[in-house]
Scaffold this motif. Structure first.
Motif, mmCIF file in Angstrom:
data_model
loop_
_atom_site.group_PDB
_atom_site.id
_atom_site.type_symbol
_atom_site.label_atom_id
_atom_site.label_comp_id
_atom_site.label_asym_id
_atom_site.label_seq_id
_atom_site.Cartn_x
_atom_site.Cartn_y
_atom_site.Cartn_z
ATOM 1 N N UNK A 81 15.107 -0.999 -45.552
ATOM 2 C CA UNK A 81 13.863 -1.846 -45.947
ATOM 3 C C UNK A 81 12.455 -0.965 -45.598
ATOM 4 N N UNK A 82 11.841 -0.813 -46.287
ATOM 5 C CA UNK A 82 10.428 -0.100 -46.038
ATOM 6 C C UNK A 82 9.088 -0.671 -45.931
ATOM 7 N N UNK A 83 9.125 -2.062 -46.862
ATOM 8 C CA UNK A 83 7.903 -2.817 -46.928
ATOM 9 C C UNK A 83 8.202 -4.338 -47.315
ATOM 10 N N UNK A 84 7.241 -5.141 -46.877
ATOM 11 C CA UNK A 84 7.418 -6.448 -47.144
ATOM 12 C C UNK A 84 6.149 -6.884 -48.150
ATOM 13 N N UNK A 85 6.472 -7.432 -49.481
ATOM 14 C CA UNK A 85 5.255 -7.574 -50.081
ATOM 15 C C UNK A 85 5.530 -9.128 -50.752
ATOM 16 N N UNK A 86 4.241 -9.359 -51.385
ATOM 17 C CA UNK A 86 4.019 -10.776 -52.060
ATOM 18 C C UNK A 86 4.172 -10.449 -53.565
ATOM 19 N N UNK A 87 5.056 -10.888 -54.149
ATOM 20 C CA UNK A 87 5.002 -10.287 -55.436
ATOM 21 C C UNK A 87 4.097 -11.280 -56.517
ATOM 22 N N UNK A 88 3.632 -10.378 -57.589
ATOM 23 C CA UNK A 88 2.866 -11.170 -58.725
ATOM 24 C C UNK A 88 3.643 -11.661 -59.549
ATOM 25 N N UNK A 89 3.419 -12.887 -60.023
ATOM 26 C CA UNK A 89 4.181 -13.478 -61.146
ATOM 27 C C UNK A 89 3.888 -12.870 -62.498
ATOM 28 N N UNK A 90 4.656 -12.868 -63.101
ATOM 29 C CA UNK A 90 4.643 -12.052 -64.260
ATOM 30 C C UNK A 90 3.598 -12.353 -65.018
ATOM 31 N N UNK A 91 2.684 -11.526 -65.728
ATOM 32 C CA UNK A 91 1.469 -11.787 -66.221
ATOM 33 C C UNK A 91 1.246 -10.770 -67.282
ATOM 34 N N UNK A 92 1.254 -11.030 -68.713
ATOM 35 C CA UNK A 92 1.000 -10.115 -69.711
ATOM 36 C C UNK A 92 -0.479 -9.392 -69.679
ATOM 37 N N UNK A 93 -1.550 -10.070 -69.358
ATOM 38 C CA UNK A 93 -2.711 -9.563 -69.395
ATOM 39 C C UNK A 93 -2.599 -8.591 -68.176
ATOM 40 N N UNK A 94 -2.117 -8.741 -67.073
ATOM 41 C CA UNK A 94 -2.207 -7.824 -65.867
ATOM 42 C C UNK A 94 -1.397 -6.488 -66.480
ATOM 43 N N UNK A 95 -0.063 -6.661 -67.198
ATOM 44 C CA UNK A 95 0.444 -5.503 -67.693
ATOM 45 C C UNK A 95 -0.350 -4.829 -68.779
ATOM 46 N N UNK A 96 -1.037 -5.518 -69.497
ATOM 47 C CA UNK A 96 -1.978 -4.772 -70.674
ATOM 48 C C UNK A 96 -2.871 -4.077 -69.622
ATOM 49 N N UNK A 97 -3.692 -4.776 -68.833
ATOM 50 C CA UNK A 97 -4.669 -4.049 -67.990
ATOM 51 C C UNK A 97 -3.988 -2.473 -67.292
ATOM 52 N N UNK A 98 -2.986 -2.673 -66.760
ATOM 53 C CA UNK A 98 -2.206 -1.430 -66.051
ATOM 54 C C UNK A 98 -1.981 -0.364 -67.277
ATOM 55 N N UNK A 99 -1.333 -0.896 -68.338
ATOM 56 C CA UNK A 99 -1.271 0.251 -69.369
ATOM 57 C C UNK A 99 -2.543 0.904 -69.879
ATOM 58 N N UNK A 100 -3.604 0.045 -69.858
ATOM 59 C CA UNK A 100 -4.766 0.632 -70.214
ATOM 60 C C UNK A 100 -5.533 1.658 -69.084
ATOM 61 N N UNK A 101 -5.168 1.277 -67.901
ATOM 62 C CA UNK A 101 -5.454 2.369 -66.893
ATOM 63 C C UNK A 101 -4.558 3.572 -66.927
ATOM 64 N N UNK A 102 -3.265 3.516 -67.114
ATOM 65 C CA UNK A 102 -2.585 4.567 -67.489
ATOM 66 C C UNK A 102 -2.999 5.546 -68.396
ATOM 67 N N UNK A 103 -3.389 4.842 -69.665
ATOM 68 C CA UNK A 103 -3.694 5.613 -70.861
ATOM 69 C C UNK A 103 -4.940 6.229 -70.419
ATOM 70 N N UNK A 104 -5.883 5.687 -69.737
ATOM 71 C CA UNK A 104 -7.299 6.309 -69.515
ATOM 72 C C UNK A 104 -6.821 7.568 -68.581
ATOM 73 N N UNK A 105 -6.010 7.408 -67.605
ATOM 74 C CA UNK A 105 -5.709 8.536 -66.525
ATOM 75 C C UNK A 105 -5.007 9.834 -67.296
ATOM 76 N N UNK A 106 -4.236 9.492 -68.245
ATOM 77 C CA UNK A 106 -3.527 10.459 -69.248
ATOM 78 C C UNK A 106 -4.550 11.229 -69.998
ATOM 79 N N UNK A 107 -5.604 10.453 -70.442
ATOM 80 C CA UNK A 107 -6.608 11.032 -71.237
ATOM 81 C C UNK A 107 -7.428 12.109 -70.595
#
Length: 177
Positions: A81-107
């Protein structure tokens, strides 16, 4: 060179609830509630030109606001074990926002993030903590659930290389519609 990442801030009342999970695990280095966040995209140590390009690319993201809920406490590292965390409940809006960040950084020419996106709030960093102790901790606290909270912006944080996270500084904030 700044070390940058994008994230969602955790409201003070939610951070207070998370802070009640601190303790009861010898050898854990607990993160200050002031530094709780959900990382969207680690950018890394970049020069000022890339930092400026990243900030400009993030400014182009056009996303709606949404609600998040934290559901469950878990650990990274399995048998070491290396970290303890609180998980975020699955959320499509969050997944979409993450994907937008990924695309922006690739650009702007950054390589893709090497790890799968697993949204969470890091609560503690672990070193030489026995898996049995972590299992006992999780058995008592693993069922944590926060109230839903609104996400109305994301931020570009800078940090300095340190042990245990923080301090973080908001370099820019980007409102969500």
């Amino acid at each position: 060179m700044p070390r940058l990442f994008t994230a969602l801030e955790i409201p003070a009342d939610i951070a207070e609830g998370l802070s009640m999970l601190r303790g009861g695990l010898p050898g854990a280095r607990w993160i200050s509630p002031d530094f709780y966040h959900v990382t969207l995209r680690f950018i890394g140590d970049v020069d000022h030109t890339v930092a400026r390009d990243a900030a400009a690319a993030l400014d182009e993201i056009d996303h709606f606001s949404f609600d998040l809920t934290l559901a469950g406490v878990d650990q990274f590292g399995n048998h070491k074990p290396r970290a303890i965390f609180a998980a975020v409940k699955a959320n499509e809006a969050l997944t979409d926002l993450h994907a937008e960040h990924e695309r922006a950084m690739k650009r702007i020419g950054l390589p893709p993030e090497g790890r799968n996106f697993r949204p969470h709030v890091t609560l503690a960093r672990l070193r030489d903590v026995a898996p049995r102790q972590v299992a006992e901790y999780l058995a008592l606290r693993g069922y944590f659930r926060s109230p839903s909270f609104p996400v109305s912006r994301f931020v570009l944080f800078s940090s300095r290389d340190s042990v245990g996270g923080g301090p973080y500084r908001v370099e820019a904030a980007y409102p969500l519609m």
